[in-house]
Design a protein around this motif. Structure first.
Motif, short mmCIF file in Angstrom:
data_model
loop_
_atom_site.label_atom_id
_atom_site.label_comp_id
_atom_site.label_asym_id
_atom_site.label_seq_id
_atom_site.Cartn_x
_atom_site.Cartn_y
_atom_site.Cartn_z
N LYS A 196 -6.74 -0.82 11.68
CA LYS A 196 -6.35 -2.23 11.77
C LYS A 196 -7.35 -3.14 11.06
N VAL A 197 -8.63 -2.74 11.09
CA VAL A 197 -9.67 -3.61 10.53
C VAL A 197 -10.39 -2.99 9.33
N ALA A 198 -10.28 -1.66 9.15
CA ALA A 198 -11.00 -0.99 8.07
C ALA A 198 -10.06 -0.68 6.91
N TYR A 199 -10.57 -0.81 5.70
CA TYR A 199 -9.78 -0.53 4.50
C TYR A 199 -9.79 0.96 4.19
N ARG A 200 -8.62 1.51 3.89
CA ARG A 200 -8.55 2.90 3.47
C ARG A 200 -9.06 3.02 2.03
N PRO A 201 -10.02 3.92 1.76
CA PRO A 201 -10.53 4.08 0.40
C PRO A 201 -9.43 4.41 -0.60
N SER A 202 -9.46 3.73 -1.74
CA SER A 202 -8.51 3.92 -2.85
C SER A 202 -7.08 3.51 -2.50
N HIS A 203 -6.89 2.86 -1.35
CA HIS A 203 -5.57 2.33 -1.00
C HIS A 203 -5.50 0.86 -1.40
N ALA A 204 -4.32 0.28 -1.29
CA ALA A 204 -4.14 -1.13 -1.66
C ALA A 204 -4.57 -2.09 -0.56
N ASP A 205 -5.04 -1.56 0.57
CA ASP A 205 -5.43 -2.43 1.69
C ASP A 205 -6.36 -3.55 1.24
N ALA A 206 -7.48 -3.19 0.63
CA ALA A 206 -8.52 -4.15 0.28
C ALA A 206 -8.06 -5.14 -0.78
N THR A 207 -7.36 -4.66 -1.80
CA THR A 207 -6.96 -5.55 -2.89
C THR A 207 -5.85 -6.50 -2.49
N TYR A 208 -4.90 -6.04 -1.65
CA TYR A 208 -3.89 -6.96 -1.12
C TYR A 208 -4.55 -8.07 -0.32
N ASP A 209 -5.55 -7.70 0.51
CA ASP A 209 -6.25 -8.69 1.30
C ASP A 209 -7.02 -9.67 0.41
N ALA A 210 -7.63 -9.13 -0.65
CA ALA A 210 -8.37 -9.99 -1.58
C ALA A 210 -7.45 -10.97 -2.30
N LYS A 211 -6.25 -10.52 -2.64
CA LYS A 211 -5.30 -11.37 -3.38
C LYS A 211 -4.64 -12.41 -2.49
N TYR A 212 -4.08 -11.97 -1.34
CA TYR A 212 -3.25 -12.86 -0.53
C TYR A 212 -3.99 -13.48 0.66
N GLY A 213 -5.12 -12.88 1.05
CA GLY A 213 -5.81 -13.38 2.22
C GLY A 213 -5.18 -12.94 3.52
N VAL A 214 -4.18 -12.08 3.43
CA VAL A 214 -3.48 -11.52 4.59
C VAL A 214 -2.78 -10.26 4.09
N ARG A 215 -2.55 -9.31 4.99
CA ARG A 215 -1.85 -8.10 4.56
C ARG A 215 -1.01 -7.54 5.69
N ALA A 216 0.00 -6.78 5.33
CA ALA A 216 0.82 -6.06 6.31
C ALA A 216 0.09 -4.76 6.64
N ILE A 217 -0.56 -4.71 7.77
CA ILE A 217 -1.38 -3.55 8.12
C ILE A 217 -0.51 -2.32 8.38
N ALA A 218 0.54 -2.49 9.17
CA ALA A 218 1.38 -1.36 9.56
C ALA A 218 2.13 -0.79 8.36
N GLY A 219 1.85 0.45 8.05
CA GLY A 219 2.57 1.14 6.99
C GLY A 219 2.20 0.73 5.58
N GLY A 220 1.29 -0.22 5.43
CA GLY A 220 0.90 -0.64 4.08
C GLY A 220 1.81 -1.70 3.48
N GLY A 221 2.85 -2.13 4.21
CA GLY A 221 3.72 -3.19 3.69
C GLY A 221 4.39 -2.83 2.39
N ARG A 222 4.25 -3.71 1.39
CA ARG A 222 4.90 -3.50 0.08
C ARG A 222 4.22 -2.42 -0.74
N SER A 223 2.97 -2.06 -0.39
CA SER A 223 2.29 -1.02 -1.16
C SER A 223 2.76 0.38 -0.77
#
Length: 434
Positions: free
Chosen positions: A103-130
């Motif tokens: 919920k709070v940690a970014y998966r390495p090499s996943h889109a978690d961190a970059t989606y958060d950097a771009k939008y300031g919010v992300r769909a945590i469950a299932g990775g959302g659009r990624s």
């Protein structure tokens, strides 16, 4: 639609939905009218893409049953208006993401961190659009594109797993392999001996809580010459964008790709000949592997111009098979512990949870087919709009010789011998290029 969610210019798709939302889908605009279409035809490709197919795919249990919401008559004929298709999510488990460190940690090499950097919010469950669930809309629309291509010129778009890590498929003829051969094993490699080695490697990696990548090769047969628009909309460029937009895609090659850099121009050039049956211009085949050149020749039967199997020259299709290769990285979410950081900047250790593919390649096959088919239909409609709106009324002798595997010269091969460069030598040609 929002930026980044649409693809195509005339035959245009917009996908929507998240992995753990109510559903995912697509709106397809620009589909020609009067095409008979059934839900079952679309479901075939979705079934090849869906999760839970085997032990080497994610165990998420989804039927991925498509609902067609618009764009068809009651008896199943396209009416030229947007076709909306929906697949409802049934087996999402958001707790796998929300009730632990993911919920709070970014998966390495996943889109978690970059989606958060771009939008300031992300769909945590299932990775959302990624998530790869987004590709459901592409595959559904791609099934319609596949039918259009088949109806127009018997065009086939078929892909297969050609490499898993360092294990390559060794006995696949790109001219003749079938979808049935591809789907005969869970790896989706039509070379059974290679498929067994690939499966053994995937199982070894899977049991260790790790993931593995490789290459999908896609072949488009019976593509007519003339598709693609230089300079920025070359067919290869559009195919590259299409395939590189698929989740986990990290590399793209057309024809010989990077291997072509090891050759000289003489070895790499595609020499022409005339097909003795059709009279069409062709390029020479390369099945022996002794020579990479696709030299042009005239088909002796049809009189059309023919070439080898690379399929694209100058950014325009030449009427031969279009062959592309797409490299996919190993799945980023794995069951082994990895170092990462939290959203608020703390270093932590994370072990991935949830249901994920140890190898994306088998399910990537229909995804690549869909994106190639969508690109080809878009290029085909653009070609008709610009270059075939008016019939070429020039005398037959003033037109370019028909080109490609399905082309046929009217009256067959040209019978009049032409001297090009004297009695013995080749024609000499001075070319000044920047």
């Amino acid at each position: 639609m929002g930026t980044g969610n649409s693809f195509g210019r005339v035959f245009r798709i917009s996908t929507w939905g998240e992995s753990h939302g109510g559903g995912v889908g697509v709106t397809l605009d620009g589909c020609p009218p009067r095409i008979p279409l059934t839900r079952d035809e679309i479901q075939i490709d979705l079934d090849r893409r869906r999760p839970g197919q085997s032990r080497i795919t994610t165990p998420r249990n989804e039927a991925d049953a498509v609902e067609i919401l618009s764009g068809l008559t009651n008896d199943g004929t396209t009416i030229g208006t947007p076709i909306a298709m929906l697949v409802r999510n049934k087996d999402q488990r958001s707790s796998d993401y929300l009730d632990n460190d993911m919920k709070v940690a970014y998966r390495p090499s996943h889109a978690d961190a970059t989606y958060d950097a771009k939008y300031g919010v992300r769909a945590i469950a299932g990775g959302g659009r990624s998530s790869a669930r987004e590709t459901i809309g592409r595959v559904a629309a791609g099934a319609i594109a596949r039918k259009i291509l088949k109806m127009y010129n018997n065009i086939e778009v078929l892909a297969y797993v050609s490499k898993v890590q360092d294990i390559s498929a060794e006995n696949v003829d790109d001219d003749t392999f079938t979808m049935e051969e591809v789907d005969a094993n869970i790896v989706r490699c039509p070379d059974e001996a290679s498929a067994e080695k690939m499966l053994e490697r995937i199982d070894e990696i899977r049991k260790a809580g790790n993931s593995i990548g490789g290459v999908v090769t896609c072949v488009a047969r019976n593509v007519p010459a003339g598709l693609g628009s230089p300079v920025f909309d070359k067919l290869e460029a559009d195919l590259a964008k299409a395939c590189m937009s698929i989740p986990a895609a990290k590399g793209f090659e057309s024809g010989d790709g990077f291997e072509g850099t090891l050759l000289t121009g003489k070895d790499h050039n595609d020499e022409f000949y005339i097909d003795p049956e059709t009279g069409a211009t062709r390029t020479k085949t390369n099945r022996s592997g002794k020579d990479h050149n696709d030299e042009f020749y005239i088909d002796p039967e049809t009189g059309a111009t023919r070439t080898k199997t690379k399929g694209v020259e100058g950014g325009i299709s030449n009427g031969e098979n279009v062959v592309v290769h797409v490299a996919f990285k190993p799945t980023s979410t794995i069951g082994q512990a990895q170092s990462t950081v939290t959203r608020d900047g703390l270093e932590v250790e994370l072990r991935g949870k949830g249901r994920h593919d140890p190898c994306v390649l088998p399910r990537a096959v229909p995804m690549v087919e869909a994106m190639v088919a969508l690109t080809l239909v878009d290029a085909l409609l653009l070609q008709h709009a610009q270059c075939e709106l008016f019939e070429d009324e020039a005398p037959l002798e003033d037109r370019p010789n028909p080109m490609g595997v399905t082309a046929k010269r009217e009256g067959g091969p040209k019978q009049v011998p032409v001297s090009v460069g004297g009695e013995d030598g080749p024609i000499s040609q001075r070319v000044d290029e920047e």
